[in-house]
Enzyme design. Structure first.
Site, PDB file in Angstrom:
ATOM      1  N   LYS A  13       0.888  -1.095   0.008  1.00  0.00           N
ATOM      2  CA  LYS A  13       0.449   0.073  -0.045  1.00  0.00           C
ATOM      3  C   LYS A  13       0.643   1.573   0.045  1.00  0.00           C
ATOM      4  O   LYS A  13       0.566   2.209  -1.188  1.00  0.00           O
ATOM      5  CB  LYS A  13      -0.791   0.179   0.964  1.00  0.00           C
ATOM      6  CG  LYS A  13      -1.759   1.310   1.256  1.00  0.00           C
ATOM      7  CD  LYS A  13      -2.721   0.496   2.774  1.00  0.00           C
ATOM      8  CE  LYS A  13      -2.583   0.784   4.174  1.00  0.00           C
ATOM      9  NZ  LYS A  13      -1.944   1.154   4.452  1.00  0.00           N
ATOM     10  N   ARG A  88      -9.600   3.631   8.046  1.00  0.00           N
ATOM     11  CA  ARG A  88      -9.408   2.981   8.961  1.00  0.00           C
ATOM     12  C   ARG A  88     -10.856   2.460   9.651  1.00  0.00           C
ATOM     13  O   ARG A  88     -10.461   1.607  10.270  1.00  0.00           O
ATOM     14  CB  ARG A  88      -8.139   2.827  10.000  1.00  0.00           C
ATOM     15  CG  ARG A  88      -6.711   1.561   8.718  1.00  0.00           C
ATOM     16  CD  ARG A  88      -5.605   2.309  10.293  1.00  0.00           C
ATOM     17  NE  ARG A  88      -4.913   1.537  10.195  1.00  0.00           N
ATOM     18  CZ  ARG A  88      -3.383   1.258   9.233  1.00  0.00           C
ATOM     19  NH1 ARG A  88      -3.126   2.966   8.757  1.00  0.00           N
ATOM     20  NH2 ARG A  88      -2.689   0.596   8.713  1.00  0.00           N
ATOM     21  N   ARG A 123       9.695  -7.861   5.821  1.00  0.00           N
ATOM     22  CA  ARG A 123       9.971  -6.837   6.344  1.00  0.00           C
ATOM     23  C   ARG A 123      11.162  -6.212   7.175  1.00  0.00           C
ATOM     24  O   ARG A 123      10.963  -6.600   7.769  1.00  0.00           O
ATOM     25  CB  ARG A 123       8.684  -5.908   6.393  1.00  0.00           C
ATOM     26  CG  ARG A 123       7.881  -6.274   5.159  1.00  0.00           C
ATOM     27  CD  ARG A 123       6.883  -4.687   5.591  1.00  0.00           C
ATOM     28  NE  ARG A 123       6.245  -4.414   6.669  1.00  0.00           N
ATOM     29  CZ  ARG A 123       4.817  -4.070   6.343  1.00  0.00           C
ATOM     30  NH1 ARG A 123       4.732  -3.921   5.393  1.00  0.00           N
ATOM     31  NH2 ARG A 123       4.331  -4.109   7.692  1.00  0.00           N
ATOM     32  N   ARG A 156      10.311  -4.045  12.041  1.00  0.00           N
ATOM     33  CA  ARG A 156       9.960  -2.334  12.851  1.00  0.00           C
ATOM     34  C   ARG A 156       8.776  -3.171  14.404  1.00  0.00           C
ATOM     35  O   ARG A 156       8.493  -4.224  13.898  1.00  0.00           O
ATOM     36  CB  ARG A 156       9.123  -2.360  11.611  1.00  0.00           C
ATOM     37  CG  ARG A 156       8.310  -0.732  11.739  1.00  0.00           C
ATOM     38  CD  ARG A 156       7.743  -0.306  10.523  1.00  0.00           C
ATOM     39  NE  ARG A 156       6.328  -0.544  10.634  1.00  0.00           N
ATOM     40  CZ  ARG A 156       5.054  -0.616   9.798  1.00  0.00           C
ATOM     41  NH1 ARG A 156       5.737   0.554   8.656  1.00  0.00           N
ATOM     42  NH2 ARG A 156       4.013  -0.359   9.680  1.00  0.00           N
ATOM     43  N   ARG A 167      -3.186  -6.685  14.384  1.00  0.00           N
ATOM     44  CA  ARG A 167      -3.195  -5.403  13.079  1.00  0.00           C
ATOM     45  C   ARG A 167      -3.727  -6.308  11.925  1.00  0.00           C
ATOM     46  O   ARG A 167      -4.891  -5.076  11.152  1.00  0.00           O
ATOM     47  CB  ARG A 167      -1.841  -5.276  12.113  1.00  0.00           C
ATOM     48  CG  ARG A 167      -1.054  -4.097  13.555  1.00  0.00           C
ATOM     49  CD  ARG A 167       0.590  -3.722  13.020  1.00  0.00           C
ATOM     50  NE  ARG A 167       0.691  -3.086  11.902  1.00  0.00           N
ATOM     51  CZ  ARG A 167       1.171  -3.030  10.637  1.00  0.00           C
ATOM     52  NH1 ARG A 167       2.257  -4.277  10.940  1.00  0.00           N
ATOM     53  NH2 ARG A 167       1.510  -1.769  10.051  1.00  0.00           N
TER      54      ARG A 167
END
Ligand code: AMP
Length: 210
Positions: A13, A88, A123, A156, A167
């Site tokens: 995204k 959101r 990631r 992260r 999430r």
């Protein structure tokens, strides 16, 4: 041009939003990026945001709504923008509707669960300059080291397994229902987010330019 972009974690995204913004010469406004900037600058907003973000929770609607409202009132937004990571929740979508910006489209990046899990595990972010890497797609030249500043590449805080689970379930529970809200308005442009980044980007540009 005013756009929205939806997609679960690791759907690409943020990357696609940045490229689309560049293509149409509009602003890329990412609430997640704004919160992360505030965290690294240790502002009051940053401290508040971190207390939610690090565990994979959403920052409260009131805080996020205010932030977006103020940002969209700035002059540079007149040239158009793509909102990444907002709205959101139903509350945020209704708040945004009241701000009366006319949106042209809402990109819906659809990515399979197995692809998401594979990508999230890959990631990394530079501890120092915050540049994002991915051990599958955007490999650093030297493993574990940032190409730009030689900083250390880390996972992260909100990409750690427990936070990710939270999430993803928040995305399904709170954000996914918004797709119907925007579908009813005729704004949703569905995009297959599974292929490589360049292919996904090409499909977005083609559909938005049609
Ligand atoms: P992102 O970079 O979009 O994945 O956002 C990272 C984190 O920032 C999210 O997991 C939330 O904790 C917070 N965040 C970003 N956008 C919002 C939003 N619209 N509402 C609440 N929290 C948000």
């Amino acid at each position: 041009m005013r756009l929205l972009i939806f997609g679960p974690q690791a759907s690409g995204k943020g990357t696609q939003a940045a490229r689309v913004a560049e293509h149409f010469r509009i602003l890329h406004i990412s609430t997640g990026d704004i919160f992360r900037e505030n965290i690294s600058q240790e502002t009051e907003l940053g401290k508040l945001a971190a207390s939610y973000m690090n565990d994979g929770n959403l920052v409260p609607n009131e805080v996020t709504n205010n932030l977006v409202k103020n940002r969209l009132e700035e002059e540079d937004c007149a040239k158009g923008f793509i909102l990444d990571g907002y709205p959101r929740t139903r509350n945020q979508a209704e708040f945004l509707t009241e701000l009366n910006h006319k949106f042209d489209a809402a990109i819906n990046l659809q990515v399979s669960e197995s692809e998401i899990i594979k990508r999230i595990g890959a990631r990394r972010i530079c501890e120092n300059c915050k540049t994002g890497f991915n051990t599958i797609f955007i490999k650093p030249k030297v493993e574990g080291v940032c190409d730009k500043c030689n900083g250390k590449l880390i996972i992260r805080e909100d990409d750690k397994p427990e936070a990710i689970k939270k999430r993803l379930s928040l995305y399904h529970e709170l954000t996914e229902p918004l797709l119907d809200f925007y579908r009813e308005k005729g704004l949703i442009v569905d995009i297959n987010g599974d292929p490589i980044m360049d292919e996904v980007y090409a499909e977005i540009i083609q559909k938005l330019s049609a």
